[in-house]
Write an enzyme that holds these catalytic residues in place. Structure first.
Site, short mmCIF file in Angstrom:
data_model
loop_
_atom_site.label_atom_id
_atom_site.label_comp_id
_atom_site.label_asym_id
_atom_site.label_seq_id
_atom_site.Cartn_x
_atom_site.Cartn_y
_atom_site.Cartn_z
N HIS A 62 0.79 -1.28 -0.07
CA HIS A 62 -0.01 -0.10 -0.25
C HIS A 62 0.87 1.15 -0.12
O HIS A 62 1.97 1.45 0.50
CB HIS A 62 -1.09 0.08 1.17
N ASP A 164 5.64 2.41 6.81
CA ASP A 164 4.39 1.71 6.42
C ASP A 164 3.65 2.26 5.57
O ASP A 164 3.10 3.68 5.93
CB ASP A 164 3.67 1.74 7.89
N GLU A 194 -5.35 1.81 2.38
CA GLU A 194 -5.02 0.50 3.02
C GLU A 194 -5.45 1.02 4.52
O GLU A 194 -5.96 0.18 5.42
CB GLU A 194 -3.83 -0.06 3.00
N GLU A 195 -5.12 2.18 5.03
CA GLU A 195 -4.95 2.57 6.42
C GLU A 195 -6.34 2.94 6.91
O GLU A 195 -6.61 3.29 8.08
CB GLU A 195 -3.97 3.99 6.70
N ASP A 217 3.98 -5.87 3.58
CA ASP A 217 3.52 -4.86 4.72
C ASP A 217 4.33 -5.03 5.99
O ASP A 217 4.88 -6.12 6.11
CB ASP A 217 1.92 -4.84 5.03
N HIS A 303 3.32 3.70 12.96
CA HIS A 303 2.37 4.73 13.03
C HIS A 303 2.94 6.13 13.94
O HIS A 303 2.28 6.74 14.49
CB HIS A 303 1.04 4.51 13.82
#
Lengths: 331, 351
Positions: A62, A164, A194-195, A217, A303
């Site tokens: 992603h 990420d 994706e998130e 990922d 994150h």
């Protein structure tokens, strides 16, 4: 490969606003594949025909990243915001964000008595404006910003914002560069959204109708001080996923990935992730179902603006992708 | 294989969500003599087809009972050889301390979920349920030998022999929803002696306990005219409200609510009457929590119904039911299938 990682992590692309990162990747992959197109959601889909009668293999990484979106601007020019994807308020204090147009801001907080009271509603973005009018010259309601998190080379390990899942994108690009002959019809998808719910993979897998799907990922590790129980560690190789909160990987595909790793002496580790999901879940559920699995990159501080990966693990992941595509995939 | 033996065999075998493949040979053996086609799909759904006798187009009925069971998975082998684990599906950690389990490593390995002796508890600790991170499995091995047999990602199931209680009650693990699978086999036995028009798909679905995933993909592929989920409902027992539970040995229960098409429900009621099977009614105001919830919204929509078999102690290792209810459910399914014809399917519109 570090330069590729730098370029990809520094591109802008919160979920739903992936155009800048999509253009970056498009330029990189066009010489490596036969055809590239972008679908209605913004997924970048590249096709590379196989040399034999292999399978239709969808690889997905992603390209969106988490971020923030402006919800209000007050009289003094401070911005209030909401989250795009899984943003943790505790990770935001003192960080900087950058808007698509180049405007930057610092995240500040109202005073709170206890850390647990620190919610997104208490935070604001200061873009250096002294009035609403001055702020509105730079940003508007609905504008998205990404973390400011420059690429830093720590030697064996590298750190940046949006690792990420730009590291997954980088591995996919690098695999396309290194791949010689593959019997398989390859569908390389750089997915969007994706998130915010594994959404780009859903439409792209529906359209691609693959025989096999593999997502690339990041995953968590359990090797930082007093971290939650998890077997995966930095530097111990590509993580082959067994399960996360979104899917149980196809058992045959998982075993096949392990066999490929063993056959080529590629360091690997098995991964059970108790929280979090991946595009493989959406691929698995497309139409009448697709055998799906995940090659994960062990990562720390996911994150946050400072996501870290180990270059040896990254190399292992590239090798595992390449070797998997070069051989037969019999499940 | 006879139905009751199949239930015992399935209950004692391991098939956690996503890992149902160990059960497929048993289904192939049991269903093979009764159906025209069998296959396993990408998610692990077992899909059997009994073709209707007439010429096409024939109406199609999908029966779905889920094959998977809840269980656990190894997340880490610690430095002393104790196994840390997480759950797959809705395992209740209150029932775990002291339980015997089977660890499905390189070979099957018996283990026990250990717990602190009461003598060593801190003040107040006894009143609290244990947290997941405090639970561990002891297989008797130290770290190095454990590493040789067990790997991260290995499955763990309840170790629980099937037990026949008095009065025809049967107790075991994974009755949810292997009893529904057995009801489909009983349905086939009845259909052998009955006239019916439809193509019947009998799907032992995979991955129900982690979100109805098997039902989603199998329904998409089969595009049935009508779908039924056969699952379990809560049996009566002390401490649970009679409003939401059903007595054992009084027959299966038909769901009503937004997940159930009124005409499918009507045909189920008629089938129950024709079959001489007493049925209860289960009010399901929202999500039914069954495969039918996903089947209903496949493609442009599927009319669905729900048949539930009352089950006590759901999601424990001692799930208990009356085998007579499983037999009744199977007979009811056969009478339902026999009642599905072209006019019924064409009448499933709201006009």
């Amino acid at each position: 490969m570090k330069e590729l990682i730098r370029e990809l992590t520094q591109a802008f692309g919160p979920s739903g606003s992936e155009a800048p990162v999509r253009e970056t990747i498009d330029t990189l992959i066009r010489p490596l594949v036969k055809e590239v197109r972008t679908d209605a959601l913004g997924n970048l889909i590249a096709f590379r025909p196989g040399t034999g009668s292999g399978k239709r293999v969808m690889l997905a990484a992603h390209m969106d990243e988490i971020g923030v979106i402006v919800t209000a601007i007050d009289d003094k020019g401070f911005l209030r915001f909401s989250n795009i994807g899984g943003v943790n308020a505790l990770a935001l204090i003192g960080t900087r964000v950058v808007f698509a147009g180049g405007a930057a801001g610092v995240i500040g907080s109202e005073p709170v008595d206890e850390l647990k009271d620190l919610k997104l509603e208490k935070l604001f973005i200061d873009v250096g404006a002294s009035s609403r009018a001055a702020a509105e010259k730079q940003v508007g309601i609905g504008d998205m910003a990404a973390f400011h998190g420059p690429f830093q080379d720590l030697g064996d390990r590298v750190v940046a914002k949006a690792m990420d899942d730009r590291i997954g994108c980088a591995i996919l690009v690098q695999a396309l560069r290194e791949l010689q002959d593959s019997p398989h019809h390859l569908i390389a998808v750089f997915t969007v959204q994706e998130e915010v719910g594994l959404r780009g993979a859903r439409t792209s897998a529906y359209g691609a109708e693959p025989d096999v799907g593999i997502a690339l990922d990041v995953t968590r590790v359990g090797d930082t001080p007093k971290s939650r129980t998890m077997e995966v560690s930095m530097g111990k190789g590509a993580a082959i996923k067994v399960k996360d909160a979104s899917l149980i990987c196809h058992v045959g595909l998982r075993r096949h990935l392990v066999e490929v790793a063993k056959a080529h002496q590629i360091p690997y580790q098995l991964e059970v992730l108790e929280r979090g999901g991946t595009d493989a879940s959406s691929i698995q559920m497309a139409r009448s179902g697709v055998p799906a699995g995940v090659i994960s990159i062990p990562s720390r501080y996911i994150h946050t603006p400072s996501e870290m990966v180990d270059m040896a693990d990254v190399r292992s992941c590239v090798q595992l992708v390449v070797k998997t595509l070069e051989g037969p995939i019999d499940l | 294989m006879e139905a009751r033996q199949l239930l015992k065999a399935l209950s004692e075998a391991a098939g956690v969500s996503g890992f149902e493949h160990g059960l497929h040979p048993k289904l192939q053996e049991a269903f093979g003599p009764w159906v025209d086609d069998m296959r396993i799909d990408a998610l692990g759904n077992f899909i059997a087809k009994k073709t209707g006798p007439g010429s096409p187009p024939r109406p199609s009925v999908m029966l779905a009972a889920h094959l998977d069971e809840i269980g656990m998975m190894v997340t880490k082998i610690d430095e002393r050889g104790f196994l840390r684990f997480t759950r797959v599906g809705g395992v209740d950690q209150r029932i775990l301390p002291g339980l015997e389990v089977m660890v499905h490593g390189r070979q099957a390995l018996p283990g026990i979920i250990g717990t602190k002796p009461p003598h060593l508890l801190a003040p107040g600790e006894a009143a609290k349920a244990m947290k997941w991170e405090d639970l561990f499995i002891d297989v008797g091995l130290g770290a190095d030998p454990a590493q040789e047999v067990v790997a991260v990602g290995d499955l763990v199931t309840f170790a629980r022999p099937y037990t026949e209680l008095a009065n025809g009650l049967q107790s075991g693990k994974a009755m949810d929803d292997r009893c529904g699978v057995v009801a489909m086999l009983i349905c086939l036995e009845w259909l052998k002696r009955m006239h019916f028009a439809a193509d019947v798909y009998l799907v032992a679905t995979a991955q129900e306990e982690i979100g109805g995933k098997g039902a989603i993909v199998s329904t998409y592929g089969l595009v049935p005219d009508v779908g039924l989920a056969i699952d379990v409902g809560h049996g009566d027992s002390p401490g649970v409200s009679e409003d939401h539970t059903f007595p054992l040995d009084k027959g299966p229960v038909l769901g009503v609510g937004p997940n159930i098409h009124p005409k499918v429900h009507g045909l189920l009621q008629k089938a129950a009457k024709d079959a001489g099977v007493s049925v209860g009614t289960e009010v399901l105001p929202g999500s039914s929590g069954t495969d039918a919830w996903l089947m209903q919204v496949s493609r442009d929509g599927v009319p669905t119904g729900i048949v539930s078999i009352p089950l006590r102690y759901m999601h424990t290792s001692v799930e208990t039911l009356s085998f007579a209810d499983v037999e009744r459910a199977g007979k009811l399914l056969a009478f339902f299938v026999a009642a599905v014809d072209g006019p019924f399917v064409e009448g499933l519109t709201w006009s």
